[in-house]
Enzyme design. Structure first.
Site, PDB file in Angstrom:
ATOM      1  N   PRO A 124       3.716  -4.220   1.977  1.00  0.00           N
ATOM      2  CA  PRO A 124       2.765  -3.148   2.035  1.00  0.00           C
ATOM      3  C   PRO A 124       3.323  -1.769   2.585  1.00  0.00           C
ATOM      4  O   PRO A 124       3.328  -1.324   3.778  1.00  0.00           O
ATOM      5  CB  PRO A 124       2.165  -3.682   3.183  1.00  0.00           C
ATOM      6  CG  PRO A 124       2.772  -4.769   3.920  1.00  0.00           C
ATOM      7  CD  PRO A 124       3.712  -5.129   3.060  1.00  0.00           C
ATOM      8  N   CYS A 125       4.357  -1.251   1.536  1.00  0.00           N
ATOM      9  CA  CYS A 125       4.749   0.121   2.027  1.00  0.00           C
ATOM     10  C   CYS A 125       4.032   1.322   2.158  1.00  0.00           C
ATOM     11  O   CYS A 125       4.397   2.190   2.864  1.00  0.00           O
ATOM     12  CB  CYS A 125       5.936   0.410   0.961  1.00  0.00           C
ATOM     13  SG  CYS A 125       4.995   0.523  -0.841  1.00  0.00           S
ATOM     14  N   HIS A 126       2.554   0.895   1.898  1.00  0.00           N
ATOM     15  CA  HIS A 126       1.480   2.165   2.304  1.00  0.00           C
ATOM     16  C   HIS A 126       1.528   2.083   3.688  1.00  0.00           C
ATOM     17  O   HIS A 126       0.918   3.252   4.399  1.00  0.00           O
ATOM     18  CB  HIS A 126       0.348   1.777   1.645  1.00  0.00           C
ATOM     19  CG  HIS A 126      -0.402   0.355   2.017  1.00  0.00           C
ATOM     20  ND1 HIS A 126      -0.245  -0.804   1.298  1.00  0.00           N
ATOM     21  CD2 HIS A 126      -1.264   0.153   3.249  1.00  0.00           C
ATOM     22  CE1 HIS A 126      -0.660  -1.880   2.175  1.00  0.00           C
ATOM     23  NE2 HIS A 126      -1.669  -1.343   2.989  1.00  0.00           N
TER      24      HIS A 126
END
Length: 155
Positions: free
Chosen positions: A121-123
């Site tokens: 989840p790089c967001h």
């Protein structure tokens, strides 16, 4: 490598994986590599988990992932996966958590190369000045952050 494409609230997505786990999640459903075999059944569990996450019914993924990358990239991706749902970190915070020898540029480059947005989840990584960029676009990143914050308008 097996792949499937499916519709989601973020648009059409492509998933690809093999016996080791999911290797790619792409927003470009046309980017199918030579030799990949279409197989909706083999990737149904991963698809269902992604759709449940996007519907606000899942906070973690249980499918195996196996992204290709350097040792440094895999360390950053593992650290990103430890950022709790609904929480953000700055690139600098993550670099400090990984240790003095990890520069912000290393984190930034690893995130840019992330082959598994959502699953890694790089967001949840933001800049000190705001959300920053994301492979699916800044607008989608804001939607995901709102979803995780419990904002009913996120979907």
């Amino acid at each position: 490598m097996r792949f499937t494409t499916f519709s989601s609230p973020l648009g059409d997505l492509l998933l690809a994986g093999d016996e080791a786990g999911i290797r790619h999640l792409r927003f470009d459903t046309e980017r199918i590599e030579p030799g990949w075999e279409h197989d909706d059944t083999a990737l149904a569990r991963a698809r269902d988990e992604i759709l449940a996450y996007l519907a606000g019914r899942r906070r973690q993924f249980s499918v195996d992932i196996a992204p290709h990358g350097s040792q440094a990239q895999r360390e950053v991706w593992a650290a990103v996966r430890r950022i709790p749902y609904g929480t953000t970190r700055t690139y600098g915070e993550l670099a400090r958590r990984l240790g003095d020898d990890v520069a912000v540029i290393t984190v930034t480059r690893a995130v840019a190369a992330n082959p598994l947005p959502l699953l890694v989840p790089c967001h949840r990584l933001v800049t000190t000045g705001g959300p920053g960029s994301w492979p699916g676009g800044a607008s989608l990143k804001r939607r995901l952050l709102a979803l995780e914050a419990g904002d009913a308008a996120a979907g």
